[in-house]
Write a protein that holds these residues in place. Structure first.
Motif, PDB file in Angstrom:
ATOM      1  N   ILE A  51      63.825  17.129 -26.808  1.00  0.00           N
ATOM      2  CA  ILE A  51      63.353  16.295 -27.919  1.00  0.00           C
ATOM      3  C   ILE A  51      64.531  16.077 -28.866  1.00  0.00           C
ATOM      4  N   TYR A  52      64.727  14.841 -29.270  1.00  0.00           N
ATOM      5  CA  TYR A  52      65.735  14.540 -30.282  1.00  0.00           C
ATOM      6  C   TYR A  52      65.367  13.227 -30.960  1.00  0.00           C
ATOM      7  N   GLY A  53      66.048  12.928 -32.049  1.00  0.00           N
ATOM      8  CA  GLY A  53      65.882  11.646 -32.717  1.00  0.00           C
ATOM      9  C   GLY A  53      64.708  11.535 -33.652  1.00  0.00           C
ATOM     10  N   CYS A  54      63.950  12.608 -33.824  1.00  0.00           N
ATOM     11  CA  CYS A  54      62.809  12.532 -34.730  1.00  0.00           C
ATOM     12  C   CYS A  54      62.987  13.536 -35.856  1.00  0.00           C
ATOM     13  N   CYS A  55      62.346  13.273 -36.949  1.00  0.00           N
ATOM     14  CA  CYS A  55      62.493  14.149 -38.120  1.00  0.00           C
ATOM     15  C   CYS A  55      62.237  15.600 -37.731  1.00  0.00           C
ATOM     16  N   GLY A  56      63.152  16.443 -38.178  1.00  0.00           N
ATOM     17  CA  GLY A  56      63.062  17.856 -37.837  1.00  0.00           C
ATOM     18  C   GLY A  56      63.834  18.209 -36.580  1.00  0.00           C
ATOM     19  N   HIS A  57      64.270  17.194 -35.826  1.00  0.00           N
ATOM     20  CA  HIS A  57      65.005  17.440 -34.582  1.00  0.00           C
ATOM     21  C   HIS A  57      66.298  16.634 -34.520  1.00  0.00           C
ATOM     22  N   CYS A  58      66.752  16.110 -35.653  1.00  0.00           N
ATOM     23  CA  CYS A  58      67.979  15.319 -35.604  1.00  0.00           C
ATOM     24  C   CYS A  58      68.788  15.526 -36.874  1.00  0.00           C
ATOM     25  N   ASP A  59      69.983  14.951 -36.876  1.00  0.00           N
ATOM     26  CA  ASP A  59      70.876  15.106 -38.024  1.00  0.00           C
ATOM     27  C   ASP A  59      70.630  14.041 -39.089  1.00  0.00           C
ATOM     28  N   LYS A  60      69.610  13.230 -38.944  1.00  0.00           N
ATOM     29  CA  LYS A  60      69.327  12.161 -39.898  1.00  0.00           C
ATOM     30  C   LYS A  60      68.171  12.488 -40.838  1.00  0.00           C
ATOM     31  N   GLU A  61      67.679  13.721 -40.766  1.00  0.00           N
ATOM     32  CA  GLU A  61      66.522  14.082 -41.588  1.00  0.00           C
ATOM     33  C   GLU A  61      66.803  13.879 -43.079  1.00  0.00           C
ATOM     34  N   ALA A  62      67.994  14.309 -43.540  1.00  0.00           N
ATOM     35  CA  ALA A  62      68.342  14.141 -44.953  1.00  0.00           C
ATOM     36  C   ALA A  62      68.425  12.655 -45.315  1.00  0.00           C
ATOM     37  N   GLN A  63      68.947  11.851 -44.393  1.00  0.00           N
ATOM     38  CA  GLN A  63      69.045  10.400 -44.627  1.00  0.00           C
ATOM     39  C   GLN A  63      67.655   9.784 -44.727  1.00  0.00           C
ATOM     40  N   CYS A  64      66.774  10.154 -43.852  1.00  0.00           N
ATOM     41  CA  CYS A  64      65.394   9.646 -43.885  1.00  0.00           C
ATOM     42  C   CYS A  64      64.725  10.019 -45.201  1.00  0.00           C
ATOM     43  N   GLU A  65      64.929  11.266 -45.610  1.00  0.00           N
ATOM     44  CA  GLU A  65      64.332  11.737 -46.854  1.00  0.00           C
ATOM     45  C   GLU A  65      64.895  10.951 -48.046  1.00  0.00           C
ATOM     46  N   ALA A  66      66.217  10.733 -48.047  1.00  0.00           N
ATOM     47  CA  ALA A  66      66.867  10.001 -49.135  1.00  0.00           C
ATOM     48  C   ALA A  66      66.400   8.549 -49.199  1.00  0.00           C
ATOM     49  N   GLU A  67      66.125   7.960 -48.034  1.00  0.00           N
ATOM     50  CA  GLU A  67      65.672   6.563 -47.969  1.00  0.00           C
ATOM     51  C   GLU A  67      64.179   6.433 -48.191  1.00  0.00           C
ATOM     52  N   GLY A  68      63.506   7.576 -48.357  1.00  0.00           N
ATOM     53  CA  GLY A  68      62.073   7.545 -48.618  1.00  0.00           C
ATOM     54  C   GLY A  68      61.230   7.133 -47.421  1.00  0.00           C
ATOM     55  N   LYS A  69      61.758   7.337 -46.225  1.00  0.00           N
ATOM     56  CA  LYS A  69      60.992   6.996 -45.020  1.00  0.00           C
ATOM     57  C   LYS A  69      59.823   7.958 -44.878  1.00  0.00           C
ATOM     58  N   PRO A  70      58.670   7.445 -44.462  1.00  0.00           N
ATOM     59  CA  PRO A  70      57.515   8.343 -44.295  1.00  0.00           C
ATOM     60  C   PRO A  70      57.744   9.318 -43.141  1.00  0.00           C
ATOM     61  N   GLU A  71      57.068  10.457 -43.244  1.00  0.00           N
ATOM     62  CA  GLU A  71      57.141  11.441 -42.165  1.00  0.00           C
ATOM     63  C   GLU A  71      56.681  10.791 -40.861  1.00  0.00           C
ATOM     64  N   PRO A  76      60.750   9.655 -31.687  1.00  0.00           N
ATOM     65  CA  PRO A  76      61.146  10.797 -30.860  1.00  0.00           C
ATOM     66  C   PRO A  76      61.701  10.316 -29.517  1.00  0.00           C
ATOM     67  N   GLU A  77      62.754  10.965 -29.076  1.00  0.00           N
ATOM     68  CA  GLU A  77      63.386  10.658 -27.795  1.00  0.00           C
ATOM     69  C   GLU A  77      63.520  11.955 -27.008  1.00  0.00           C
ATOM     70  N   GLY A  78      63.911  11.861 -25.748  1.00  0.00           N
ATOM     71  CA  GLY A  78      64.211  13.037 -24.946  1.00  0.00           C
ATOM     72  C   GLY A  78      63.348  13.159 -23.705  1.00  0.00           C
ATOM     73  N   ILE A  79      63.707  14.132 -22.895  1.00  0.00           N
ATOM     74  CA  ILE A  79      63.043  14.361 -21.608  1.00  0.00           C
ATOM     75  C   ILE A  79      61.550  14.624 -21.802  1.00  0.00           C
TER      76      ILE A  79
END
Length: 124
Positions: A51-71, A76-79
């Motif tokens: 699992i990668y690319g989704c909040c809590g599993h990627c390096d963009k969580e802080a960016q999402c939070e700063a941009e006010g993106k909803p949870e 989500p990506e991955g096998i």
């Protein structure tokens, strides 16, 4: 939720998002399941994580939070995600057809318990 509840909810969501506006053949459903499994294989072959690319599993969580993106706004990506996409396709179809997923799963699993060790003997 039970599997039958998941099937109903997944199908209702698919209908609400227009995925059943046009009739789909059983062949369409099988092809869509194949495509999800192929995507899982490609993720595996590319060395991607489960699992990668989704909040809590990627390096963009802080960016999402700063941009006010909803949870849950990151995709989500991955096998494992692609394998679950196949499950979602199957449950969507079961929901449409009114299949009692739990009863069929129980029946098939109980039958499989009676089968001999490595029944069929076929190599992959």
């Amino acid at each position: 939720m039970t599997l039958n509840e998941w099937a109903k909810d997944i199908h209702q969501n698919a209908v609400a998002h227009g995925w059943w506006d046009e009739p789909r053949s059983f062949g369409d459903i099988v092809a869509l399941c194949h495509s999800e499994l192929s995507e899982a294989l490609e993720e595996y072959r590319s060395g991607k994580p489960m699992i990668y690319g989704c909040c809590g599993h990627c390096d963009k969580e802080a960016q999402c939070e700063a941009e006010g993106k909803p949870e849950h706004s990151c995709k989500p990506e991955g096998i494992a995600t692609e394998m679950v996409d196949c499950l979602i396709r199957i449950l969507d179809w079961c929901g449409k057809e009114g299949v009692d997923v739990e009863a069929v799963l129980t029946q098939k699993h109980e039958y499989n318990r009676t089968r001999p060790y490595r029944h069929g003997g076929k190599a992959l």
